[in-house]
Write an enzyme that holds these catalytic residues in place. Sequence first.
Site, short mmCIF file in Angstrom:
data_model
loop_
_atom_site.label_atom_id
_atom_site.label_comp_id
_atom_site.label_asym_id
_atom_site.label_seq_id
_atom_site.Cartn_x
_atom_site.Cartn_y
_atom_site.Cartn_z
CG LEU A 1 5.56 -13.96 -7.27
CD1 LEU A 1 5.58 -13.06 -6.02
CD2 LEU A 1 6.23 -13.23 -8.43
CG HIS B 240 0.30 2.25 -9.34
ND1 HIS B 240 0.02 1.83 -8.05
CD2 HIS B 240 -0.77 2.99 -9.72
CE1 HIS B 240 -1.17 2.29 -7.68
NE2 HIS B 240 -1.66 3.01 -8.68
CG ASP C 166 -2.09 0.90 1.10
OD1 ASP C 166 -2.29 1.46 0.01
OD2 ASP C 166 -2.82 1.07 2.09
C1 FPP Z 1 -1.80 0.33 -3.38
O1 FPP Z 1 -1.34 1.63 -3.53
C2 FPP Z 1 -1.31 -0.51 -4.43
C3 FPP Z 1 -2.07 -1.02 -5.44
C4 FPP Z 1 -3.50 -0.74 -5.60
C5 FPP Z 1 -1.52 -1.88 -6.47
C6 FPP Z 1 -0.23 -2.55 -6.14
C7 FPP Z 1 0.56 -2.59 -7.37
C8 FPP Z 1 1.89 -2.55 -7.48
C9 FPP Z 1 2.81 -2.60 -6.36
C10 FPP Z 1 2.54 -2.44 -8.80
C11 FPP Z 1 2.07 -3.38 -9.81
C12 FPP Z 1 2.28 -4.81 -9.47
C13 FPP Z 1 2.75 -5.72 -10.31
C14 FPP Z 1 2.71 -7.15 -9.94
C15 FPP Z 1 3.30 -5.33 -11.60
P1 FPP Z 1 -2.42 2.79 -3.59
O2 FPP Z 1 -2.54 3.22 -5.00
O3 FPP Z 1 -3.70 2.33 -2.96
O4 FPP Z 1 -1.74 3.89 -2.71
P2 FPP Z 1 -2.47 5.03 -1.88
O5 FPP Z 1 -3.32 4.32 -0.84
O6 FPP Z 1 -1.35 5.78 -1.28
O7 FPP Z 1 -3.28 5.82 -2.86
#
Ligand code: FPP
Length: 238
Positions: free
Chosen positions: A130, A33, A16
């Site tokens: 994984l 991301h 997150d």
């Molecule tokens: C949360 O951050 C993260 C996600 C919704 C997606 C997780 C994805 C990645 C780490 C990258 C892509 C993964 C792969 C496997 C290629 P958020 O956007 O909710 O952050 P915030 O709460 O600060 O807005």
Amino acid sequence: MNTTRSLPKHIAIIMDGNGRWAESQEKQRSEGHLQGAENLRNVLEYCSEYNIDYLTVYAFSTENWNRPEAEVEALMSLLIEFLKAETEKLYNNGIQLRVIGDTSLMPETVQKEIKNALIRLTIPEHKRVLTLALSYGGRNEIVRATKAISRDIVEGKITLDEINEDLFSSYLDTAGIPDPDLLIRTAGELRLSNFMLWQLSYAELYSTNKYWPDFTKDEFIKALDNFNSRTRKFGEIK
Ligand code: FPP
């Protein structure tokens, strides 16, 4: 780091804070991301180094479909890129790939890439795994498993009396994978957010304020040390 340690066999991570990381750098959310995907590559290396056999990451939830179209598209592109770029490396590092979630909801192009990666990376001899949670929701998984069990009862393949926790687990997307020992959530939140609701029943929970792109090796080691300091009781008296 403490050397006589008990290490988790399976780490689950809610990655997150990509968006907040981007905001803090005055960058687009998609850049967050991108850095998040980069950090997943790093964490895979730390897992190799510390002999963590199972890593499961929440890469896209059932709820994430409600994000703005451009952000969903950016995440899908990142996923395709990740699968294309990492398949060979995962293979060479003896890692098997699993995907959990309702991937039938993903765009065709992504489904195709997932299929390709799974064909190359479903290797039972590779003992490290994984698992990517994609279009994943714990409740959705439990409902799908319940439907599949019900179908098998109706078709006479199993009886009602045969249903127990082990049998139920074998109908979940994670069949054959041990439950996580440690759940790490970054960006300071203290929520499960519909992640592995069944499987996390006895996991130790660890939360850090660091945003996912800033979850460095030192932070990873801190989480392992913290896990090591816990007494796991599984409901018993120790
Ligand atoms: C949360 O951050 C993260 C996600 C919704 C997606 C997780 C994805 C990645 C780490 C990258 C892509 C993964 C792969 C496997 C290629 P958020 O956007 O909710 O952050 P915030 O709460 O600060 O807005």
